[in-house]
Write an enzyme that holds these catalytic residues in place. Structure first.
Site, PDB file in Angstrom:
ATOM      1  N   LYS A  47      -5.182  -5.070  -5.277  1.00 24.34           N
ATOM      2  CA  LYS A  47      -4.726  -3.956  -4.453  1.00 24.34           C
ATOM      3  C   LYS A  47      -5.474  -2.706  -4.894  1.00 24.34           C
ATOM      4  CE  LYS A  47      -0.558  -2.031  -4.999  1.00 24.34           C
ATOM      5  NZ  LYS A  47       0.901  -1.837  -4.889  1.00 24.34           N
ATOM      6  N   ARG A  49      -5.673   1.329  -4.084  1.00 26.01           N
ATOM      7  CA  ARG A  49      -5.021   2.458  -3.422  1.00 26.01           C
ATOM      8  C   ARG A  49      -5.961   3.655  -3.445  1.00 26.01           C
ATOM      9  NH1 ARG A  49       0.242   3.185  -2.175  1.00 26.01           N
ATOM     10  NH2 ARG A  49       0.872   1.528  -3.595  1.00 26.01           N
TER      11      ARG A  49
END
Length: 147
Positions: A47, A49
């Site tokens: 992930k 961000r």
């Protein structure tokens, strides 16, 4: 993770072909512990961000899923966007059934979004009361305190 593993053993017909997946490195320890108790393979997604916009991108980083069913293990769900992206990516990879265990589930609106992706089991611990809070952590806490 005894409570979670017991729940999935009771609810799923078989654990054959199931892989435990963490949607990011932050939840990998939970995924690893559940996989160890259930004697299943585990992996994680990456992930990323964006520090300015806050937008999240989920990538595979070359992982392979050894089966058509996964249990996606996440630590906290607020908007559900990371879990939705991870689920969509897993479906593209050939996963046909996704079950979910979330430690802290904060947003019941996210449940509708998750259910649009998969009709699998969606459960959370009872740390925050919600429609899916089905896992008591008392047995797990007792085990940790007694060891």
């Amino acid at each position: 993770m005894i409570s979670v593993s017991k729940y999935f053993r009771e609810k799923l017909n078989t654990l054959s072909g199931v892989t435990i997946v963490s949607p990011d490195k932050g939840a990998i320890e939970r995924a690893k512990k559940l996989a160890k108790v259930l004697k299943l393979p585990y992996t994680y997604l990456d992930k990323i961000r964006d520090p300015i916009s806050g937008e999240v991108e989920i990538k595979t980083s070359g992982i392979e899923i050894s089966g058509s069913t996964v249990i996606l293990v996440d630590d906290i769900v607020s908007t559900g966007s990371s879990l939705i992206q991870a689920s969509s990516l897993l479906m593209v990879m050939g996963v046909t059934k996704i079950h979910y265990f979330i430690t802290h589930f904060l947003n019941t609106e996210a449940l509708d979004r998750i259910r649009e992706i998969s009709d699998g089991i969606v459960i959370a611990s009872h740390s925050i009361p919600s429609l899916i809070s089905k896992i008591s952590t008392i047995d797990d806490l007792c085990e940790v305190l007694s060891s």
